[in-house]
Write an enzyme that holds these catalytic residues in place. Structure first.
Site: not given
Ligand code: ADP
Length: 190
Positions: A146, A14, A128, A134, A89
Site C-alpha cells: 500500500r 487522515k 490498528r 482489517r 488517490r
Molecule cells: P488507508 O488510508 O489506511 O490506506 P483507507 O480506508 O483509506 O485506508 O483505504 C483502504 C483501501 O481501500 C485502500 O488500500 C484501497 O484498496 C481502497 N481505497 C480507498 N479509497 C480508494 C480510492 N480513492 N481509490 C482506490 N482505492 C481506494
C-alpha cells in the site's frame, strides 16, 4: 463553505483527524475506504469486487470510487463543507472530483498532507489492525504494498493541488491533539 482533502500515506492519521474535525465543525466526512468496507460488510457487488483488491493492498478502480463520491455529494451543496479522506488517490480521481464539485457550484479549498515517517506508519497500522480486524492492516507485506502504491500512483495528486495553490502539509509525528491544533490553523484560511 470549506472543502478539504486530507492526504498522506496509509496510516498517516487522515481518518483520526477527520473525526476530530467533524466534532468541531459542521463538515461531512467522506472516506472511500469506510464506504468500501461498509459495502464489503453488506456483501454488495461493489463490496465483493473491492474485497479482493483491498485485501491485497491494491487500489479499487477509479470508476468505482468516483461513483461513490459522486452519489454522496450530489445535491448536498448547502453543507458547511466536505472532508475527503482517502480520495482522490489518482490524478484521474482528482480531475473528476474537480469536475463534479464544479457542477455543484463548489471547489476544493485546500489539500493537507500528513507527514509521518514510514517506520511509524507501519507500526501504527499494525497496532490498528489488532482492534479493527482489517485484513489489510495485519500483514507487513500488504502494508508495504500500500505504501509503494501510494508513492507510485498517489503522491502525484499533491501536484494537482499545488499547481492551484491549494496545498499545505502538517507534521503528524506527535499526538492527535498536537496535530489537530496545527491542522485547525488551516481551516478557512486558504
Ligand atoms: P488507508 O488510508 O489506511 O490506506 P483507507 O480506508 O483509506 O485506508 O483505504 C483502504 C483501501 O481501500 C485502500 O488500500 C484501497 O484498496 C481502497 N481505497 C480507498 N479509497 C480508494 C480510492 N480513492 N481509490 C482506490 N482505492 C481506494
Amino acid at each position: 463553505m470549506f472543502n478539504l482533502v486530507l492526504f498522506g500515506p496509509p496510516g498517516s492519521g487522515k481518518g483520526t483527524q477527520a473525526a476530530k474535525l467533524v466534532e468541531n465543525y459542521n463538515f461531512v466526512h467522506l472516506s472511500t475506504g469506510d464506504v468500501l468496507r461498509e459495502e464489503m460488510r453488506k456483501g454488495t457487488p461493489v463490496g465483493l469486487e473491492a474485497k479482493t483488491l483491498i485485501d491485497r493492498g491494491e487500489l479499487v478502480p477509479d470508476e468505482v470510487v468516483i461513483e461513490i463520491i459522486r452519489s454522496r455529494i450530489k445535491g448536498l451543496n448547502n453543507v458547511e463543507g466536505f472532508i475527503f479522506d482517502g480520495f482522490p488517490r489518482t490524478t484521474r480521481q482528482a480531475e473528476e472530483l474537480d469536475k463534479m464539485l464544479e457542477e455543484e457550484g463548489m471547489a476544493i479549498d485546500l489539500m493537507i498532507t500528513f507527514d509521518v515517517d514510514e517506520d511509524v506508519i507501519i507500526s501504527r497500522i499494525l497496532e490498528r489492525g489488532k482492534d479493527s480486524g482489517r485484513a489489510d492492516d495485519q500483514n507487513p507485506e500488504i502494508i508495504k504494498n500500500r505504501i509503494k502504491i501510494y508513492h507510485d500512483q498517489t503522491v502525484v495528486v499533491a501536484h494537482h493541488y499545488r499547481k492551484q495553490n491549494k496545498y499545505a502539509s502538517v507534521n503528524n509525528m506527535g499526538t492527535i491533539d498536537e496535530t489537530f491544533s496545527k491542522l485547525s490553523k488551516h481551516i478557512y484560511k486558504n
